[in-house]
Design a protein around this motif. Sequence first.
Motif, PDB file in Angstrom:
ATOM      1  N   PRO A  67       0.279  16.780 -10.726  1.00 19.53           N
ATOM      2  CA  PRO A  67      -0.040  15.839  -9.645  1.00 19.53           C
ATOM      3  C   PRO A  67      -1.081  16.354  -8.649  1.00 19.53           C
ATOM      4  O   PRO A  67      -1.990  15.610  -8.256  1.00 19.53           O
ATOM      5  CB  PRO A  67       1.321  15.603  -8.993  1.00 19.53           C
ATOM      6  N   LEU A 114       0.515   6.056  -9.986  1.00 19.63           N
ATOM      7  CA  LEU A 114       1.050   6.263  -8.633  1.00 19.63           C
ATOM      8  C   LEU A 114       2.001   7.455  -8.606  1.00 19.63           C
ATOM      9  O   LEU A 114       1.967   8.287  -7.699  1.00 19.63           O
ATOM     10  CB  LEU A 114       1.768   4.992  -8.168  1.00 19.63           C
ATOM     11  N   LYS A 115       2.843   7.558  -9.646  1.00 18.79           N
ATOM     12  CA  LYS A 115       3.766   8.701  -9.707  1.00 18.79           C
ATOM     13  C   LYS A 115       3.035   9.994 -10.041  1.00 18.79           C
ATOM     14  O   LYS A 115       3.461  11.080  -9.635  1.00 18.79           O
ATOM     15  CB  LYS A 115       4.872   8.417 -10.727  1.00 18.79           C
ATOM     16  N   GLN A 126       0.421  10.945  -8.829  1.00 22.71           N
ATOM     17  CA  GLN A 126      -0.204  11.465  -7.615  1.00 22.71           C
ATOM     18  C   GLN A 126       0.816  12.037  -6.643  1.00 22.71           C
ATOM     19  O   GLN A 126       0.445  12.612  -5.601  1.00 22.71           O
ATOM     20  CB  GLN A 126      -0.975  10.345  -6.916  1.00 22.71           C
ATOM     21  N   GLU A 127       2.110  11.902  -6.943  1.00 22.01           N
ATOM     22  CA  GLU A 127       3.128  12.362  -6.028  1.00 22.01           C
ATOM     23  C   GLU A 127       3.180  13.882  -5.981  1.00 22.01           C
ATOM     24  O   GLU A 127       3.179  14.529  -7.034  1.00 22.01           O
ATOM     25  CB  GLU A 127       4.501  11.807  -6.427  1.00 22.01           C
ATOM     26  N   ARG A 128       3.211  14.422  -4.779  1.00 20.69           N
ATOM     27  CA  ARG A 128       3.217  15.884  -4.615  1.00 20.69           C
ATOM     28  C   ARG A 128       4.481  16.347  -3.933  1.00 20.69           C
ATOM     29  O   ARG A 128       5.104  15.597  -3.219  1.00 20.69           O
ATOM     30  CB  ARG A 128       1.999  16.314  -3.796  1.00 20.69           C
TER      31      ARG A 128
END
Length: 354
Positions: free
Chosen positions: A216, A349-350, A352-354
């Motif tokens: 991500p 979208l997921k 990119q989750e950090r």
Amino acid sequence: MVRAMREAAIRTRLMARPRLTYLFWECTLRCNLKCRHCGSSCGDRPLPGELGTHQVLEVFDTIIEDFDASRMSLSITGGEPLLRPDLEEISLKASRAGMIVGMVTNGVLATSSRTRDLVESGMSVASVSLDGMEAEHDAVRGDGTFRKTLAGIAALHEGGLRAVEIITCVRPANLASLPELEALVRSLGIRSWRLITIDRMGRARAPESQDTWLEPNDVVRLLDFIADRRRRAEGHPDALDVRFSCGGYLGPKYELAVRPGDGQCFAGICSASLLHDGAVSACPSLPRDWVQGTVLEERFSTIWMERFKPHRQTDWRRTGPCSDCSWFRVCLGGGLHERLVQPDSFCWLKRQER
């Protein structure tokens, strides 16, 4: 948000009235290289059943009869297209019908004389894979391929093609050197640079290739890099066009910042593929169990009109992470090939989750 909704509305209308405008021809699964991240697991010999020249020409005759070829683009993929000695003959057939003809190549076999022949056949565009600076490129494509690829790019660029595009498969090993690679691309006189991620399919799915997958944090760094370059290019018509690949919805921060508004998936809606053995799919990146028929048994247009319904429906996609997602009406379930080949990580979208 308004523009993204408009794009989704266009795709929804096209699902009801599909229009073939982009045709892939996977001309062979033979390749002169054995890249570590190859999604097609290409080898050094043609697979059994590869269509011959006469068979391909016959299929193209039916496509030209049944569709408006003057509104179509043909992308010749592989394997390595330059291994087919009949490439010019097929290109001539398509270009005379009005298609915009291009190919995706590793560039190693490109020469000035072959480029002239391709241009005379009507080919106008070539996309060439360049996966980093020398050590980074050679690490996944083979020793010595970087310099051969640069020579091939020069031959294609100087040989009269209307456009030469560079495609870079971004992975952790070359992410930090993208600015250096950008400078190289500019120095080659190239005007278009497309950055893509590596899908977990083919040889890229093997355990020894997992180091090519972006985490991500890496995804965010890549998208930030592209968005920054596109902002800098605004108002400068001669600037290098840096863009992200097609695929699923990237979210409100990035969707319109890293690529034009047509970046989401149109597989089976506007695009279709003739595969190496005559099978027909919506996209050459889809799993083979999503093949919808074969031109050895049915006319290409019949398959397009009657077999592609799963690509033109969204109800079945509203499952898993999409079941209660507020972005579904914009995303429509993500990029189809990403959803099918990596169901645990297809949502951008997921990712990119950090």
